[in-house]
Design a protein around this motif. Structure first.
Motif, PDB file in Angstrom:
ATOM      1  N   THR A 259       0.828  -1.195   0.000  1.00 39.15           N
ATOM      2  CA  THR A 259       0.000   0.000   0.000  1.00 39.15           C
ATOM      3  C   THR A 259       0.867   1.252   0.000  1.00 39.15           C
ATOM      4  OG1 THR A 259      -1.594  -1.248   1.329  1.00 39.15           O
ATOM      5  CG2 THR A 259      -1.971   1.107   1.104  1.00 39.15           C
ATOM      6  N   LEU A 260       2.013   1.170   0.661  1.00 36.32           N
ATOM      7  CA  LEU A 260       2.929   2.306   0.710  1.00 36.32           C
ATOM      8  C   LEU A 260       3.380   2.720  -0.684  1.00 36.32           C
ATOM      9  CD1 LEU A 260       5.158   1.243   3.730  1.00 36.32           C
ATOM     10  CD2 LEU A 260       3.522   3.123   3.678  1.00 36.32           C
ATOM     11  N   GLN A 261       3.646   1.727  -1.531  1.00 42.74           N
ATOM     12  CA  GLN A 261       4.090   2.042  -2.894  1.00 42.74           C
ATOM     13  C   GLN A 261       3.011   2.771  -3.680  1.00 42.74           C
ATOM     14  OE1 GLN A 261       6.141  -1.020  -5.152  1.00 42.74           O
ATOM     15  NE2 GLN A 261       6.525  -2.180  -3.297  1.00 42.74           N
ATOM     16  N   LEU A 262       1.762   2.362  -3.490  1.00 41.60           N
ATOM     17  CA  LEU A 262       0.671   2.992  -4.222  1.00 41.60           C
ATOM     18  C   LEU A 262       0.466   4.436  -3.771  1.00 41.60           C
ATOM     19  CD1 LEU A 262      -1.965   0.105  -4.315  1.00 41.60           C
ATOM     20  CD2 LEU A 262      -0.162   0.648  -5.959  1.00 41.60           C
TER      21      LEU A 262
ATOM     22  N   SER B  75       6.236   9.098  -5.919  1.00 46.68           N
ATOM     23  CA  SER B  75       7.366   8.831  -6.817  1.00 46.68           C
ATOM     24  C   SER B  75       7.232   7.501  -7.556  1.00 46.68           C
ATOM     25  CB  SER B  75       8.685   8.830  -6.018  1.00 46.68           C
ATOM     26  OG  SER B  75       8.731   7.747  -5.107  1.00 46.68           O
ATOM     27  N   THR B  76       6.218   6.710  -7.201  1.00 51.09           N
ATOM     28  CA  THR B  76       6.007   5.434  -7.883  1.00 51.09           C
ATOM     29  C   THR B  76       5.603   5.686  -9.330  1.00 51.09           C
ATOM     30  OG1 THR B  76       5.332   4.320  -5.832  1.00 51.09           O
ATOM     31  CG2 THR B  76       4.672   3.294  -7.900  1.00 51.09           C
ATOM     32  N   LYS B  77       6.404   5.155 -10.265  1.00 51.43           N
ATOM     33  CA  LYS B  77       6.181   5.419 -11.683  1.00 51.43           C
ATOM     34  C   LYS B  77       5.250   4.394 -12.322  1.00 51.43           C
ATOM     35  CE  LYS B  77      10.717   7.596 -12.270  1.00 51.43           C
ATOM     36  NZ  LYS B  77      12.032   7.532 -12.971  1.00 51.43           N
TER      37      LYS B  77
ATOM     38  N   TYR C 190      12.267  -5.405  -1.968  1.00 50.07           N
ATOM     39  CA  TYR C 190      13.522  -5.231  -1.236  1.00 50.07           C
ATOM     40  C   TYR C 190      14.497  -4.365  -2.040  1.00 50.07           C
ATOM     41  CZ  TYR C 190      17.964  -6.335   1.013  1.00 50.07           C
ATOM     42  OH  TYR C 190      19.185  -6.240   1.632  1.00 50.07           O
ATOM     43  N   ILE C 191      14.588  -4.615  -3.324  1.00 51.44           N
ATOM     44  CA  ILE C 191      15.477  -3.809  -4.171  1.00 51.44           C
ATOM     45  C   ILE C 191      15.011  -2.361  -4.193  1.00 51.44           C
ATOM     46  CG2 ILE C 191      16.245  -3.439  -6.552  1.00 51.44           C
ATOM     47  CD1 ILE C 191      16.214  -6.478  -6.924  1.00 51.44           C
ATOM     48  N   ARG C 192      13.715  -2.146  -4.329  1.00 51.28           N
ATOM     49  CA  ARG C 192      13.183  -0.776  -4.349  1.00 51.28           C
ATOM     50  C   ARG C 192      13.482  -0.060  -3.036  1.00 51.28           C
ATOM     51  NH1 ARG C 192       9.118   1.921  -2.305  1.00 51.28           N
ATOM     52  NH2 ARG C 192       8.374   0.037  -1.255  1.00 51.28           N
ATOM     53  N   LEU C 193      13.239  -0.728  -1.902  1.00 53.87           N
ATOM     54  CA  LEU C 193      13.500  -0.121  -0.597  1.00 53.87           C
ATOM     55  C   LEU C 193      14.985   0.175  -0.416  1.00 53.87           C
ATOM     56  CD1 LEU C 193      11.163  -2.286   1.670  1.00 53.87           C
ATOM     57  CD2 LEU C 193      10.935   0.162   1.221  1.00 53.87           C
ATOM     58  N   SER C 194      15.832  -0.766  -0.846  1.00 52.23           N
ATOM     59  CA  SER C 194      17.277  -0.580  -0.708  1.00 52.23           C
ATOM     60  C   SER C 194      17.760   0.609  -1.520  1.00 52.23           C
ATOM     61  CB  SER C 194      18.016  -1.850  -1.147  1.00 52.23           C
ATOM     62  OG  SER C 194      17.636  -2.951  -0.347  1.00 52.23           O
ATOM     63  N   GLU C 195      17.171   0.802  -2.697  1.00 55.11           N
ATOM     64  CA  GLU C 195      17.577   1.911  -3.557  1.00 55.11           C
ATOM     65  C   GLU C 195      17.085   3.256  -3.026  1.00 55.11           C
ATOM     66  OE1 GLU C 195      19.437   2.280  -6.740  1.00 55.11           O
ATOM     67  OE2 GLU C 195      20.248   0.668  -5.497  1.00 55.11           O
ATOM     68  N   THR C 196      15.792   3.315  -2.705  1.00 58.32           N
ATOM     69  CA  THR C 196      15.220   4.593  -2.280  1.00 58.32           C
ATOM     70  C   THR C 196      15.667   4.982  -0.879  1.00 58.32           C
ATOM     71  OG1 THR C 196      13.208   3.448  -1.550  1.00 58.32           O
ATOM     72  CG2 THR C 196      13.201   4.383  -3.758  1.00 58.32           C
TER      73      THR C 196
END
Length: 361
Positions: free
Chosen positions: A110-113, A117-119, A264-270
């Motif tokens: 839900t956080l991503q939605l 910045s979510t593309k 996990y990759i998205r969180l690690s990057e952002t």
């Protein structure tokens, strides 16, 4: 497709969705592996993510059958529309809670939605809306949902039934005492259920992960007039590792949750500038190191935090491959995971055992 090729195609899918090698999908298309990738993506319920990668990299889908091309395109459209509806539903929920002085903390996808910045809104499939409130606000929040036309439902196996709805908050709270969230809330006209949480983690992890620091470190966000909280990146990764990878048995069964690996990759990057990588081993034991090293091997994203012996990662991958290549091995790993889950439930949440045993029958 043979079992041996299943593993190799699965690895290609992980690499494609991991997003670290833009040439991998192009190579797969040139090698006429796109139909096999489609099949593996469908099995793992990540067709929308594959569609996003094909669109972003302008990869031709001519090697797919007309049915597959249509299904791939429709999967992305359906998921994008669904996620837009979930976002609107989440904001409407938040507005109602705000009016009662409650600022909800959202969890998981839900956080991503809600993140502006979510593309690619259609990349990740979202199953439900997960939110957490302060303990003293739990009953008040539940009453607000009921006033808004939601109903609590009894859970049976992995589904819920409208015909067995619970009519009041006290019954819902009492019936879910062994769980870290209340029964699912559903409302006519919405496909997505809502889970109102007591805690962001199951009971076995709660002592080492109290709620106080979670709320203290959370950031206040606003969208369309709705006010909500987002957990720190550390807490989001801890939730992902312990709540999904460990508690749901992926490490024990030797399965890889692709959706969570991409998260996990998205969180690690952002969050790379804000994450305390040294604290994660204390919260997640060696589960974080194992998971991040497997992601590095399968998705080419560099492992973060504590490293583990390369031989241990190699053994993990060998067992993963055996699982994909042998149904007998998969059955053994699943049986082993069930035994460990029963033992954990007996120790930490014995009240959940009867329901779990019924699901095994």
């Amino acid at each position: 497709m043979s079992n041996n090729s299943n593993w190799s195609i699965f690895r290609i899918l992980c690499e494609v969705l991991g997003g670290q090698n833009d040439q991998r999908l192009i190579q797969a298309e040139m090698n006429r592996q796109l139909p096999a990738l489609f099949d593996i993506a469908a099995v793992n319920d990540v067709l929308p993510a594959l569609a996003v990668r094909c669109n972003d990299q302008q990869v031709s889908t001519d090697t797919l059958s007309e049915h597959q091309r249509s299904k791939l395109k429709q999967a992305l459209i359906d998921n994008t529309v669904r996620n837009m509806q979930i976002k609107a539903q989440s904001l409407k929920i938040t507005t109602q809670l705000n009016r009662a002085g409650i600022t909800p903390l959202f969890l998981k996808g839900t956080l991503q939605l809600l993140d502006p910045s979510t593309k690619d809104l259609g990349f990740r499939k979202q199953l439900d809306i997960d939110l957490l409130v302060e303990p003293e606000q739990l009953a008040i929040a539940a009453d607000i949902f009921l006033a808004e036309g939601y109903n609590f439902c009894n859970t049976t196996a992995e589904s819920y039934s409208k015909s067995t709805s619970l009519l009041n908050t006290s019954t819902a709270i009492k019936s879910s005492a062994a769980h870290h969230h209340l029964p699912p809330l559903i409302k006519e006209g919405y496909e997505t259920s809502v889970e109102l949480h007591r805690h962001f983690l199951p009971k076995r992890f709660q002592q080492k992960n109290p709620l106080g620091p979670l709320f203290k470190r959370a950031q206040v966000q606003q969208s369309h007039g709705a006010r909500f909280l987002t957990p720190s990146f550390d807490h989001q990764i801890t939730h992902l590792i312990l709540g999904k990878v460990v508690h749901d048995g992926h490490l024990v069964r030797r399965t890889i949750p692709i959706r969570e690996a991409c998260d996990y990759i998205r969180l690690s990057e952002t969050g790379k500038e804000f994450i305390d990588w040294n604290s994660l081993p204390r919260q997640c034991s060696d589960a974080h190191a194992v998971f991040s090293n497997i992601i590095e091997a399968l998705m080419l994203y560099p492992a973060n935090g504590a490293s583990i012996n390369p031989r241990k990662t190699a053994v993990q991958l060998q067992i993963l491959q055996k699982r994909y290549n042998s149904p007998a091995v998969a059955n053994l790993l699943d049986a082993h995971a069930r035994v460990l889950h029963l033992m954990s439930s007996f120790l930490h949440s014995p009240a959940k055992l009867p329901a779990y045993l019924r699901r095994l029958q």
